[in-house]
Design a protein around this motif. Structure first.
Motif, mmCIF file in Angstrom:
data_model
loop_
_atom_site.group_PDB
_atom_site.id
_atom_site.type_symbol
_atom_site.label_atom_id
_atom_site.label_comp_id
_atom_site.label_asym_id
_atom_site.label_seq_id
_atom_site.Cartn_x
_atom_site.Cartn_y
_atom_site.Cartn_z
ATOM 1 N N LYS A 98 8.833 -1.089 24.234
ATOM 2 C CA LYS A 98 8.763 0.056 24.415
ATOM 3 C C LYS A 98 7.973 0.785 23.246
ATOM 4 O O LYS A 98 7.214 2.061 23.432
ATOM 5 N N PHE A 99 8.040 0.249 21.975
ATOM 6 C CA PHE A 99 7.311 0.847 20.756
ATOM 7 C C PHE A 99 5.649 1.256 21.012
ATOM 8 O O PHE A 99 5.398 2.292 21.111
ATOM 9 N N LEU A 100 5.086 0.201 21.299
ATOM 10 C CA LEU A 100 3.742 -0.042 21.667
ATOM 11 C C LEU A 100 3.378 0.929 22.928
ATOM 12 O O LEU A 100 2.533 1.712 23.105
ATOM 13 N N LYS A 101 4.238 0.943 24.019
ATOM 14 C CA LYS A 101 3.851 1.410 25.215
ATOM 15 C C LYS A 101 3.948 2.945 25.214
ATOM 16 O O LYS A 101 3.391 3.735 25.639
ATOM 17 N N GLU A 102 4.901 3.218 24.297
ATOM 18 C CA GLU A 102 5.013 4.896 23.923
ATOM 19 C C GLU A 102 4.038 5.473 22.997
ATOM 20 O O GLU A 102 3.656 6.442 23.101
ATOM 21 N N HIS A 103 3.862 4.593 22.065
ATOM 22 C CA HIS A 103 2.724 5.228 20.970
ATOM 23 C C HIS A 103 1.503 4.472 20.891
ATOM 24 O O HIS A 103 0.510 5.194 20.006
ATOM 25 N N CYS A 104 1.151 3.596 21.568
ATOM 26 C CA CYS A 104 -0.240 2.736 21.237
ATOM 27 C C CYS A 104 -1.355 3.654 21.825
ATOM 28 O O CYS A 104 -1.117 4.326 22.797
ATOM 29 N N PHE A 105 -2.454 3.354 21.308
ATOM 30 C CA PHE A 105 -3.857 3.977 22.248
ATOM 31 C C PHE A 105 -3.915 3.348 23.553
ATOM 32 O O PHE A 105 -3.089 2.176 23.924
ATOM 33 N N ARG A 106 -4.304 4.214 24.557
ATOM 34 C CA ARG A 106 -4.374 3.839 26.074
ATOM 35 C C ARG A 106 -5.337 3.030 26.537
ATOM 36 O O ARG A 106 -5.515 2.232 27.342
ATOM 37 N N GLU A 107 -6.573 2.906 25.599
ATOM 38 C CA GLU A 107 -7.829 2.067 26.325
ATOM 39 C C GLU A 107 -8.205 1.321 24.889
ATOM 40 O O GLU A 107 -8.085 1.688 23.924
ATOM 41 N N PHE A 108 -8.761 0.022 25.253
ATOM 42 C CA PHE A 108 -9.698 -0.550 24.535
ATOM 43 C C PHE A 108 -11.030 -0.533 25.174
ATOM 44 O O PHE A 108 -10.912 -0.659 26.442
ATOM 45 N N GLN A 109 -12.260 -0.409 24.421
ATOM 46 C CA GLN A 109 -13.515 -0.520 24.729
ATOM 47 C C GLN A 109 -14.394 -1.471 23.757
ATOM 48 O O GLN A 109 -14.237 -1.165 22.683
ATOM 49 N N LEU A 110 -14.593 -2.517 24.383
ATOM 50 C CA LEU A 110 -15.490 -3.529 23.588
ATOM 51 C C LEU A 110 -16.962 -3.336 23.898
ATOM 52 O O LEU A 110 -17.503 -3.090 24.848
ATOM 53 N N ILE A 111 -17.690 -3.460 22.517
ATOM 54 C CA ILE A 111 -19.114 -3.294 22.526
ATOM 55 C C ILE A 111 -19.685 -4.434 21.819
ATOM 56 O O ILE A 111 -18.990 -5.270 20.895
ATOM 57 N N GLY A 112 -20.658 -5.097 22.468
ATOM 58 C CA GLY A 112 -21.275 -6.570 21.850
ATOM 59 C C GLY A 112 -22.004 -6.300 20.412
ATOM 60 O O GLY A 112 -21.794 -7.053 19.984
ATOM 61 N N SER A 113 -22.400 -5.199 20.183
ATOM 62 C CA SER A 113 -23.341 -5.312 18.843
ATOM 63 C C SER A 113 -22.465 -4.335 17.876
ATOM 64 O O SER A 113 -21.512 -3.709 18.487
ATOM 65 N N ALA A 114 -23.235 -4.218 16.826
ATOM 66 C CA ALA A 114 -22.551 -3.229 15.925
ATOM 67 C C ALA A 114 -23.185 -1.797 16.077
ATOM 68 O O ALA A 114 -24.142 -1.630 16.679
ATOM 69 N N GLN A 115 -22.562 -0.924 15.363
ATOM 70 C CA GLN A 115 -23.060 0.721 15.512
ATOM 71 C C GLN A 115 -23.536 0.822 14.010
ATOM 72 O O GLN A 115 -22.544 0.948 13.087
ATOM 73 N N HIS A 116 -24.540 1.006 13.735
ATOM 74 C CA HIS A 116 -25.170 1.231 12.492
ATOM 75 C C HIS A 116 -25.358 2.668 12.078
ATOM 76 O O HIS A 116 -26.296 3.260 12.888
ATOM 77 N N LYS A 117 -24.839 3.225 10.966
ATOM 78 C CA LYS A 117 -24.921 4.769 10.868
ATOM 79 C C LYS A 117 -25.993 4.879 9.845
ATOM 80 O O LYS A 117 -26.621 4.007 9.184
ATOM 81 N N ALA A 118 -26.532 6.263 9.700
ATOM 82 C CA ALA A 118 -27.797 6.355 9.114
ATOM 83 C C ALA A 118 -27.714 6.342 7.480
ATOM 84 O O ALA A 118 -28.585 6.017 6.666
ATOM 85 N N ASP A 119 -26.305 6.398 7.060
ATOM 86 C CA ASP A 119 -26.178 6.270 5.794
ATOM 87 C C ASP A 119 -25.833 4.972 5.358
ATOM 88 O O ASP A 119 -25.790 4.486 3.998
ATOM 89 N N GLY A 120 -26.114 4.027 6.114
ATOM 90 C CA GLY A 120 -26.051 2.511 5.790
ATOM 91 C C GLY A 120 -24.773 1.571 6.060
ATOM 92 O O GLY A 120 -24.848 0.569 5.933
ATOM 93 N N SER A 121 -23.902 2.516 6.572
ATOM 94 C CA SER A 121 -22.405 1.854 6.951
ATOM 95 C C SER A 121 -22.610 1.378 8.305
ATOM 96 O O SER A 121 -23.375 1.719 9.031
ATOM 97 N N ILE A 122 -21.750 0.336 8.541
ATOM 98 C CA ILE A 122 -21.288 -0.263 9.815
ATOM 99 C C ILE A 122 -19.993 0.172 10.481
ATOM 100 O O ILE A 122 -19.128 0.253 9.834
ATOM 101 N N VAL A 123 -19.892 0.599 11.763
ATOM 102 C CA VAL A 123 -18.703 1.218 12.461
ATOM 103 C C VAL A 123 -18.063 -0.223 13.048
ATOM 104 O O VAL A 123 -18.571 -0.730 13.746
ATOM 105 N N LEU A 124 -16.991 -0.586 12.433
ATOM 106 C CA LEU A 124 -16.120 -1.556 12.893
ATOM 107 C C LEU A 124 -15.377 -1.264 13.979
ATOM 108 O O LEU A 124 -15.081 -1.976 14.838
ATOM 109 N N GLY A 125 -14.943 -0.010 14.047
ATOM 110 C CA GLY A 125 -14.054 0.648 15.247
ATOM 111 C C GLY A 125 -13.753 1.820 14.827
ATOM 112 O O GLY A 125 -13.700 2.326 13.898
ATOM 113 N N PHE A 126 -13.557 2.435 15.932
ATOM 114 C CA PHE A 126 -13.000 3.848 15.880
ATOM 115 C C PHE A 126 -11.871 4.323 17.107
ATOM 116 O O PHE A 126 -12.085 3.584 17.911
#
Length: 305
Positions: A98-126
Motif C-alpha cells: 500500500k505504501f508504494l502504491k499510494e506514494h510511488c511515481f507512476r511510471e518508469f522510462q528506460l533510456i539506453g544511453s546517457a544524457q550529457h549536460k553542457a556543464d559536463g555532468s551526466i544525468v543518471l536519472g530524474f
C-alpha cells in the motif's frame, strides 16, 4: 457563398473512412499484442503498484534537447527484475504494498544511453513532477557481469556500478516525492546555510564535499538535493562506504569535524522525519536494501515467471 463551402467541407469530412490498418496514429494500448515481458510487467509493476514500465522508447518522455538511444530489450528485462528485487520489494518488505502504491511515481522510462549536460555532468536519472522516473545508461548494463560498489563511495573503478547508476538514483528521486508530499523540518536548510554552490556545484568533487558538510558534490547544489542525497547515500552505502564519507568530511590538517557533524545532523533530521511523517525506519530500510543488493548476483535475470 462561405456557408456553402463550409457545408461541403463538413459533408466531405463526414464521409471519409479512417483506414485503421494503415493509420499513422498508434493503436490503442489494449489492441497491441502483449509480449511475455509486457505480461510480466503488468503482474509485477502495474497490478500491485499501479506503475507503468516503459522499456520501449517514448519520445515525449525524454528531453528532446538531447540525443539518446532506446534501451536494449534483454537489458531492460534484467533491469526490471533488479529494480523489483532491490527497490520495490525492499519498501514492500518494510512497509507493505500500500505504501508504494499510494506514494510511488507512476511510471518508469528506460533510456539506453546517457544524457550529457553542457556543464559536463551526466544525468543518471530524474523524476518528472513526481510522476515518472527516467533511468539512463541501460545499454551499459551487463547482466552476466554485474557490479555493485561495496567499499568506497569514491571508487575510480571503470566498472558500471548498479548502485550509483540506479539504486542511489531511485532512492534520491523517491526522497523528493516524499518531501513534496510532506515537508521536512526547516532546520535542515539552516545547517549548511550560506555554503551551497548553486551555480558551480559541478566543480565540487565528491571527495571534497564532505568537509563543507555535504555527502556529494551534487548535494551542495541546494538544500532539497542535499536532503535527497543524504537519504540515498545512507540507504545504499555499505557501512564501509558510509564511514569513508564521514572520514572524508574531517579536515586532516587540523582535525576539524564540522563537516562530519553537519552530515550527521542532517541524517538525524531525515531519520526523525521519515519516522514521524511516514512511519519509515531508515535503519531497517537500509538493512533490507543492502541485503537485497547483495542478492542481485543470485537472481535469474532472463526468465519471466
Amino acid at each position: 457563398m462561405i456557408v456553402a463551402v463550409v457545408v461541403v467541407l463538413a459533408v466531405a469530412c463526414s464521409n471519409d473512412d479512417v483506414d485503421t490498418a494503415n493509420s499513422i496514429f498508434p493503436k490503442k494500448e489494449d489492441t497491441i499484442e502483449k509480449t511475455d515481458f509486457d505480461k510480466w510487467l503488468r503482474k509485477n509493476f502495474a497490478d500491485p503498484y499501479n506503475i507503468r514500465f516503459h522499456y520501449l522508447y517514448v519520445d515525449q518522455n525524454s528531453d528532446m534537447g538531447y540525443n539518446v538511444s532506446p534501451a536494449d530489450i534483454k537489458k531492460s528485462i534484467a533491469l526490471a527484475k533488479i529494480i523489483k528485487h532491490v527497490w520495490l520489494d525492499a519498501y514492500t518488505e518494510l512497509m507493505g504494498e500500500k505504501f508504494l502504491k499510494e506514494h510511488c511515481f507512476r511510471e518508469f522510462q528506460l533510456i539506453g544511453s546517457a544524457q550529457h549536460k553542457a556543464d559536463g555532468s551526466i544525468v543518471l536519472g530524474f523524476a518528472e513532477g513526481g510522476i515518472r522516473v527516467n533511468l539512463f545508461q541501460v545499454n551499459n548494463l551487463d547482466p552476466t557481469n554485474l557490479y555493485i560498489e561495496q567499499t568506497s563511495p569514491y571508487s575510480s573503478s571503470n566498472a558500471f556500478d548498479l548502485n550509483r547508476a540506479y539504486f542511489h538514483t531511485m532512492h534520491h528521486e523517491f526522497a523528493h516525492i516524499l518531501s513534496q508530499l510532506k515537508d521536512y523540518s526547516t532546520e535542515f536548510r539552516g545547517i549548511s546555510a550560506g555554503k551551497y554552490h548553486t551555480a558551480d556545484w559541478v566543480n565540487v568533487k565528491d571527495e571534497d564535499a564532505g568537509k563543507e558538510g555535504f555527502v556529494t558534490g551534487y548535494a551542495s547544489s541546494e538544500y532539497n538535493e542535499d536532503f535527497a542525497e543524504v537519504f540515498s547515500c545512507y540507504v545504499t552505502d555499505t557501512d564501509a562506504m558510509w564511514q569513508k564519507r564521514l572520514a572524508q568530511a574531517v579536515t586532516a590538517a587540523n582535525g576539524d569535524e564540522s563537516g562530519k557533524k553537519a552530515i550527521l545532523a542532517k541524517l538525524s533530521i531525515i531519520r526523525n522525519y521519515l519516522k514521524d511523517s511516514w512511519g519509515v525506519d531508515i535503519d531497517k530500510l537500509r538493512t533490507i536494501v543492502l541485503r537485497r543488493a547483495g542478492e542481485v548476483s543470485t537472481l535469474d535475470l532472463e526468465t519471466l515467471n
